[in-house]
Design an enzyme around this catalytic site. Sequence first.
Site, PDB file in Angstrom:
ATOM      1  CG  ASP A  71      -1.809   1.152   1.298  1.00 27.70           C
ATOM      2  OD1 ASP A  71      -2.655   1.266   0.402  1.00 27.70           O
ATOM      3  OD2 ASP A  71      -1.659   1.974   2.217  1.00 27.70           O
ATOM      4  CB  THR A 104      -2.124   5.839  -2.035  1.00 27.73           C
ATOM      5  OG1 THR A 104      -1.983   4.416  -1.974  1.00 27.73           O
ATOM      6  CG2 THR A 104      -3.237   6.256  -1.108  1.00 27.73           C
ATOM      7  CB  THR A 105       0.459   3.066  -5.790  1.00 24.50           C
ATOM      8  OG1 THR A 105       0.311   2.404  -4.545  1.00 24.50           O
ATOM      9  CG2 THR A 105       1.828   2.757  -6.360  1.00 24.50           C
ATOM     10  CG  ASP A 395      -6.772   0.062  -0.705  1.00 18.82           C
ATOM     11  OD1 ASP A 395      -6.873   1.090  -0.002  1.00 18.82           O
ATOM     12  OD2 ASP A 395      -5.704  -0.329  -1.206  1.00 18.82           O
TER      13      ASP A 395
HETATM   14  P1  ADP Z   1      -3.199   2.236  -6.092  1.00 24.91           P
HETATM   15  O1  ADP Z   1      -2.591   2.465  -4.767  1.00 24.91           O
HETATM   16  O2  ADP Z   1      -2.940   3.360  -7.023  1.00 24.91           O
HETATM   17  O3  ADP Z   1      -4.627   1.841  -6.033  1.00 24.91           O
HETATM   18  P2  ADP Z   1      -2.731  -0.464  -6.910  1.00 24.91           P
HETATM   19  O4  ADP Z   1      -1.509  -1.247  -6.643  1.00 24.91           O
HETATM   20  O5  ADP Z   1      -3.966  -0.809  -6.174  1.00 24.91           O
HETATM   21  O6  ADP Z   1      -2.374   1.035  -6.707  1.00 24.91           O
HETATM   22  O7  ADP Z   1      -3.007  -0.573  -8.472  1.00 24.91           O
HETATM   23  C1  ADP Z   1      -4.111   0.029  -9.053  1.00 24.91           C
HETATM   24  C2  ADP Z   1      -4.083  -0.153 -10.546  1.00 24.91           C
HETATM   25  O8  ADP Z   1      -4.115  -1.537 -10.888  1.00 24.91           O
HETATM   26  C3  ADP Z   1      -5.309   0.490 -11.175  1.00 24.91           C
HETATM   27  O9  ADP Z   1      -4.909   1.219 -12.301  1.00 24.91           O
HETATM   28  C4  ADP Z   1      -6.166  -0.718 -11.558  1.00 24.91           C
HETATM   29  O10 ADP Z   1      -7.015  -0.457 -12.659  1.00 24.91           O
HETATM   30  C5  ADP Z   1      -5.104  -1.744 -11.881  1.00 24.91           C
HETATM   31  N1  ADP Z   1      -5.612  -3.116 -11.845  1.00 24.91           N
HETATM   32  C6  ADP Z   1      -6.291  -3.715 -10.859  1.00 24.91           C
HETATM   33  N2  ADP Z   1      -6.623  -4.997 -11.197  1.00 24.91           N
HETATM   34  C7  ADP Z   1      -6.116  -5.196 -12.432  1.00 24.91           C
HETATM   35  C8  ADP Z   1      -6.099  -6.308 -13.347  1.00 24.91           C
HETATM   36  N3  ADP Z   1      -6.680  -7.463 -13.033  1.00 24.91           N
HETATM   37  N4  ADP Z   1      -5.462  -6.141 -14.526  1.00 24.91           N
HETATM   38  C9  ADP Z   1      -4.852  -4.978 -14.810  1.00 24.91           C
HETATM   39  N5  ADP Z   1      -4.841  -3.910 -14.021  1.00 24.91           N
HETATM   40  C10 ADP Z   1      -5.460  -3.991 -12.843  1.00 24.91           C
HETATM   41 MG    MG Z   2      -5.495   0.252  -5.239  1.00 18.20          MG
END
Ligand code: ADP
Ligand code: MG
Length: 527
Positions: A71, A104-105, A395
């Site tokens: 996270d 957040t990322t 989340d």
């Molecule tokens: P954040 O802290 O920004 O939410 P995450 O590590 O949760 O970071 O990543 C979020 C990103 O991953 C988003 O752009 C989301 O659309 C993408 N994502 C989530 N599940 C999938 C998937 N199955 N395939 C591709 N991208 C995905």
């Molecule tokens: Mg996320």
Amino acid sequence: MSSEGAQRRRGGAQPLFIMSEDAERTSGEDAQSANIEAGKAVAESVRTTLGPRGMDKMLVSDSGDVVITNDGATILDEMDIDHPAAEMLVEVAESQADDVGDGTTTAVTLAGELLSEFERLLEDEIHPTTVVQGYKKAERAALEAVDEAVVDGEIDEETLTEIVTTAMTGKGTGGVTPESLAGDIVTAVRRVETDAGVDRDAISITTQPGSSAGATELVEGVIAEESPAREGAPSDLSDASVGVLDADLDQAEPDVDAEWQVSSRDQLDEALAAERERLEAFTQTVLDLDIDALFVTGDVNDQVSAALTQDGVLVFDSVDSDTASSVAKATGAAQIGDLDDFEADDFGSAESVRVETFDDDLVFVEGGGDTETVTLFVRGGTGHVTDELERAIRDGVDAATEAADTGEVVPGAGATELHVAAALREEAASVEGREQLAVEAFADALDVVPRTLAQNAGQDPIDALVDLRAANEDGRAGLVQNGEETAIVDPVGEGVVDPASVKQEAIQSATESATMLARIDDVISAE
Ligand code: ADP
Ligand code: MG
């Protein structure tokens, strides 16, 4: 006028110092590039965690405490960053977490990329003010483009389930799948939804290691970390009436309570007797009213707790005030502040009040008579697993709340960022002068999301970006990952969707911090 001039006019050889000797000052391009580098370094530190195949970080504190997480906000919070510019990026993560929870990322990575692009533009001799103005224009256009990307249709259970799953994918969930947790999370969000929106505060999360993550469950009520004041009362009540007392259930201390103004021993005795009577009267009222469980924020006198317990009343003392509020809210009890005005309708009810002993006691108050309050009871084999699962669930809850409240979801897997970047490149053509370059740079910065998703999935980021851009010209396309498989397809068809507000907030907070950092040309630090 130069500062030397100013000094000379002050009459004589004495130079004028406006800063202490210890103060340090960096100006102009040095200051700018130092800040940009610091900001980029922060962004780089979380970038590898983005997306379903993002890696985790292990953070070890001074005292040896270990946190393992994916996270962004947690990583930055644990990192003990003390460069002032780097801290501004940490704030991006914090404000994203506070406002919408998820993303957040993305927000921090985007901010870092906006800074990189900024640096490039400065090297090309473009004035910072021009870049700032161009970024502002790009931000407005980007927010509109996110609106265009909103997927048609109602936010039904299926969409919410997809939102939750997308938000949780890639987080450590202790071996259970996000899909299997999504049902409880969606139920929780729906349960606390009113005409005014989702009452996010009515969803609590309680963690308890010591069981497999699969034992995570939704509790229709409140879980509080409280132990009974005294052993002996039944600790598993059904159809219980519940009282919440926001006061001491004890005799006032004669020497510290200013209310007691006594001039003689007799008066003191009289006063104490009166207090005792009040306590007795209160105890009697509780018994008369058939109260089964009593939560008291203050102290409870030993004799009182003994008397109540003996009559089968489950008494909790020194109850945390937040806990008292949530128990009151869940059961429909009033929070009584005064022993004397206690009436039957001040009490609430619950289908069950039950104490369970883990490392500490937890009291479960379920099926309350009033407002809906729910708790996700998060289990995991170890503390690390449970904590990371809690962050993932948080989340999921936050993302579902945003989607339900705003009614707007957009494709995930980089598709929205690709769409917005393409829209900005088009928009750039109509922007006059050098600001045009800043708008294009903003578009390039957005590519960092699909590029990083590809990189974290082990693909060549440049090739993937080229393919993704081409695919987006023909329709919606993202880099969708399903287990080990990665494919360029329409994310919506695959159930990969994010709340539009998460993307909007990320764009706004990233732009704000990048432009703020880039405008600084002087760093003065006092000792
Ligand atoms: P954040 O802290 O920004 O939410 P995450 O590590 O949760 O970071 O990543 C979020 C990103 O991953 C988003 O752009 C989301 O659309 C993408 N994502 C989530 N599940 C999938 C998937 N199955 N395939 C591709 N991208 C995905
Ligand atoms: Mg996320």
